[in-house]
Scaffold this active site. Structure first.
Site, PDB file in Angstrom:
ATOM      1  N   ARG A  17      36.705  43.815  31.383  1.00 23.65           N
ATOM      2  CA  ARG A  17      37.265  45.139  31.093  1.00 23.65           C
ATOM      3  C   ARG A  17      36.464  45.698  29.909  1.00 23.65           C
ATOM      4  NH1 ARG A  17      39.254  44.897  35.373  1.00 23.65           N
ATOM      5  NH2 ARG A  17      41.442  45.052  35.986  1.00 23.65           N
ATOM      6  N   GLU A  74      37.423  54.909  30.984  1.00 22.24           N
ATOM      7  CA  GLU A  74      36.801  55.197  32.287  1.00 22.24           C
ATOM      8  C   GLU A  74      37.464  56.402  32.930  1.00 22.24           C
ATOM      9  OE1 GLU A  74      37.047  51.573  34.539  1.00 22.24           O
ATOM     10  OE2 GLU A  74      35.756  50.495  33.154  1.00 22.24           O
ATOM     11  N   HIS A 118      32.534  50.556  37.577  1.00 20.09           N
ATOM     12  CA  HIS A 118      33.654  49.620  37.816  1.00 20.09           C
ATOM     13  C   HIS A 118      33.783  49.309  39.319  1.00 20.09           C
ATOM     14  CE1 HIS A 118      37.701  48.141  36.024  1.00 20.09           C
ATOM     15  NE2 HIS A 118      37.295  47.346  37.007  1.00 20.09           N
TER      16      HIS A 118
HETATM   17  P1  NAP Z   1      41.245  34.066  35.425  1.00 20.19           P
HETATM   18  O1  NAP Z   1      41.049  33.097  36.531  1.00 20.19           O
HETATM   19  O2  NAP Z   1      42.570  34.198  34.783  1.00 20.19           O
HETATM   20  O3  NAP Z   1      40.131  33.745  34.312  1.00 20.19           O
HETATM   21  C1  NAP Z   1      40.138  34.262  33.042  1.00 20.19           C
HETATM   22  C2  NAP Z   1      39.573  33.214  32.111  1.00 20.19           C
HETATM   23  O4  NAP Z   1      39.464  33.795  30.799  1.00 20.19           O
HETATM   24  C3  NAP Z   1      40.435  31.973  32.000  1.00 20.19           C
HETATM   25  O5  NAP Z   1      39.674  30.835  32.297  1.00 20.19           O
HETATM   26  C4  NAP Z   1      40.902  31.965  30.550  1.00 20.19           C
HETATM   27  O6  NAP Z   1      40.914  30.636  30.070  1.00 20.19           O
HETATM   28  C5  NAP Z   1      39.820  32.799  29.860  1.00 20.19           C
HETATM   29  N1  NAP Z   1      40.328  33.455  28.639  1.00 20.19           N
HETATM   30  C6  NAP Z   1      41.479  34.126  28.474  1.00 20.19           C
HETATM   31  N2  NAP Z   1      41.590  34.550  27.195  1.00 20.19           N
HETATM   32  C7  NAP Z   1      40.490  34.106  26.556  1.00 20.19           C
HETATM   33  C8  NAP Z   1      40.035  34.204  25.227  1.00 20.19           C
HETATM   34  N3  NAP Z   1      40.758  34.816  24.272  1.00 20.19           N
HETATM   35  N4  NAP Z   1      38.850  33.636  24.904  1.00 20.19           N
HETATM   36  C9  NAP Z   1      38.125  32.994  25.842  1.00 20.19           C
HETATM   37  N5  NAP Z   1      38.501  32.854  27.127  1.00 20.19           N
HETATM   38  C10 NAP Z   1      39.677  33.420  27.476  1.00 20.19           C
HETATM   39  O7  NAP Z   1      40.875  35.545  35.897  1.00 20.19           O
HETATM   40  P2  NAP Z   1      39.776  35.997  36.980  1.00 20.19           P
HETATM   41  O8  NAP Z   1      40.411  36.158  38.300  1.00 20.19           O
HETATM   42  O9  NAP Z   1      38.562  35.147  36.826  1.00 20.19           O
HETATM   43  O10 NAP Z   1      39.484  37.480  36.406  1.00 20.19           O
HETATM   44  C11 NAP Z   1      38.986  37.648  35.089  1.00 20.19           C
HETATM   45  C12 NAP Z   1      38.979  39.104  34.685  1.00 20.19           C
HETATM   46  O11 NAP Z   1      37.939  39.788  35.369  1.00 20.19           O
HETATM   47  C13 NAP Z   1      40.232  39.910  35.081  1.00 20.19           C
HETATM   48  O12 NAP Z   1      41.275  39.755  34.136  1.00 20.19           O
HETATM   49  C14 NAP Z   1      39.741  41.328  35.134  1.00 20.19           C
HETATM   50  O13 NAP Z   1      39.937  41.973  33.898  1.00 20.19           O
HETATM   51  C15 NAP Z   1      38.246  41.176  35.392  1.00 20.19           C
HETATM   52  N6  NAP Z   1      37.868  41.701  36.727  1.00 20.19           N
HETATM   53  C16 NAP Z   1      37.018  42.764  36.790  1.00 20.19           C
HETATM   54  C17 NAP Z   1      36.627  43.257  38.013  1.00 20.19           C
HETATM   55  C18 NAP Z   1      35.679  44.400  38.096  1.00 20.19           C
HETATM   56  O14 NAP Z   1      35.778  45.198  39.024  1.00 20.19           O
HETATM   57  N7  NAP Z   1      34.724  44.516  37.201  1.00 20.19           N
HETATM   58  C19 NAP Z   1      37.112  42.686  39.201  1.00 20.19           C
HETATM   59  C20 NAP Z   1      37.976  41.607  39.091  1.00 20.19           C
HETATM   60  C21 NAP Z   1      38.356  41.116  37.852  1.00 20.19           C
HETATM   61  P3  NAP Z   1      41.899  30.202  28.859  1.00 20.19           P
HETATM   62  O15 NAP Z   1      43.257  30.706  29.227  1.00 20.19           O
HETATM   63  O16 NAP Z   1      41.781  28.717  28.792  1.00 20.19           O
HETATM   64  O17 NAP Z   1      41.348  30.844  27.634  1.00 20.19           O
END
Ligand code: NAP
Length: 321
Positions: A239, A268, A287
């Site tokens: 994000r 955005e 995005h």
């Molecule tokens: P996920 O499986 O929940 O992965 C997020 C990871 O971030 C977790 O491993 C978490 O591990 C880590 N994390 C959380 N807080 C943190 C912090 N303060 N410092 C370091 N690491 C941290 O989520 P996902 O499905 O991979 O998606 C991730 C993100 O991608 C979404 O939340 C969304 O914002 C973004 N996204 C963007 C698009 C786009 O169109 N560009 C599309 C899909 C998703 P820990 O809890 O151990 O820290």
């Protein structure tokens, strides 16, 4: 029995919606490309049992106050930083998101953005289209290698791990940082856990894939960019607000880092005079991380399946609260 009333904040394709009309009384905002007018959303929410919202909709206390009947909001994104989850829980509103179905598509885009930024593909495309290509020269549009370099993934979750898999195909060395270690990723993709600062210092490519939370807001500030290698390339497909954009611009101008690839922005959509667009070493996308037709259809159907399950008094498939 009367069908639950559902309001969807964009127009979704008939072929997705039609089968669900047997279970749900569905109304949609009539414009596919424009976000729902806020006043209209508040009015529609008054009578709705459920909503399908997009990442551009603020699902907050004000909305819940307008929505006496509202029981569930299916947010069509895996990230839910647009939703006040605590307020939803206080108002007994269930929230769902769309994890997993978009993981590979978003990883594909993230890796494409990394490659496009490293090898300067958009600059090269413009170079030809603007008629600048008159000669070949040894360092014409020379970029950075990807293979055998170190990728540092901040946020090794579902998408982070899928990006790491792609990186292995390019013989990259994978390091990562999360708040907690992820042994499955270490085992499956050989990723090595490092502290945040170590990652910034060691990675050739720093890729942000954390959710946006109070902890990750402006995690990439000037201090963070200054710690990176001067040859580093920064990629953000999480994000926009995980990055301090003013700091990123300054870091690029001061050659603290070499380039950046951004799929997301603090506000955005950005306008064509956004300061980061002035820098040729920045590759920008609107995005589109999960934007393949197949995946967007899966996300829509997952939202609707969550609603159907919920109104059958069954557990929803992908709960947030
Ligand atoms: P996920 O499986 O929940 O992965 C997020 C990871 O971030 C977790 O491993 C978490 O591990 C880590 N994390 C959380 N807080 C943190 C912090 N303060 N410092 C370091 N690491 C941290 O989520 P996902 O499905 O991979 O998606 C991730 C993100 O991608 C979404 O939340 C969304 O914002 C973004 N996204 C963007 C698009 C786009 O169109 N560009 C599309 C899909 C998703 P820990 O809890 O151990 O820290």
């Amino acid at each position: 029995m009367e069908k639950p009333k559902i309001y969807i904040t964009r127009t979704l394709p008939d072929e997705v919606i039609e089968p669900y009309r047997n279970h749900l009384d569905i109304e949609m905002w009539a414009k596919e490309e424009e976000p729902v007018d806020r006043q209209v959303l508040l009015e529609k929410a008054e009578n709705a049992d459920g909503l399908v919202t997009m990442l551009s909709d603020d699902v907050n206390q004000t909305l819940f106050e307008h929505a006496e009947n509202l029981k569930i909001v299916a947010n069509m994104a895996v990230g839910y930083d647009n939703v006040e989850v605590d307020a939803a829980s206080d108002n007994q509103v269930k929230i769902t998101n769309t994890p997993d179905v978009l993981t590979d598509t978003t990883a594909d885009l993230t890796f494409s953005l990394l490659m496009a930024t490293a090898r300067r593909l958009l600059e090269a495309n413009d170079y030809i289209k603007t008629g600048a290509w008159e000669h070949w020269s040894p360092l014409l549009l020379a970029g950075s290698d990807i293979h055998h370099k170190t990728i540092g993934i901040v946020g090794m979750g579902r998408i982070g791990e899928a990006v790491a898999k792609r990186a292995l195909g390019f013989d990259m060395n994978v390091i990562y940082h999360n708040r907690s270690r992820k042994p499955e990723a270490e085992e499956k993709v050989g990723a090595v856990f490092v502290e945040f600062e170590d990652l910034l210092e060691k990675a050739d490519y720093v890729v942000c894939l954390t959710p946006l939370t109070e902890e990750t807001r402006h995690m990439f500030n000037y201090e963070a960019f200054r710690k990176m290698k001067s040859t580093a390339i920064f990629i953000n497909s999480s994000r926009g607000a995980t990055v301090d954009e003013t700091a990123l611009k300054k870091a690029l101008e001061n050659n603290e880092i070499t380039a950046a690839g951004l799929d997301v922005f603090e506000e955005e959509p950005i306008s064509s005079n956004h300061p980061l667009l002035q820098l040729p070493q920045v590759t920008c996308l609107p995005h589109i991380g999960s934007a393949s037709v197949e995946t967007r259809y899966k996300m829509m159907r997952l939202c609707l399946d969550n609603l159907v399950e919920f109104f059958k008094d069954k557990p929803v498939i992908t709960p947030v609260n």
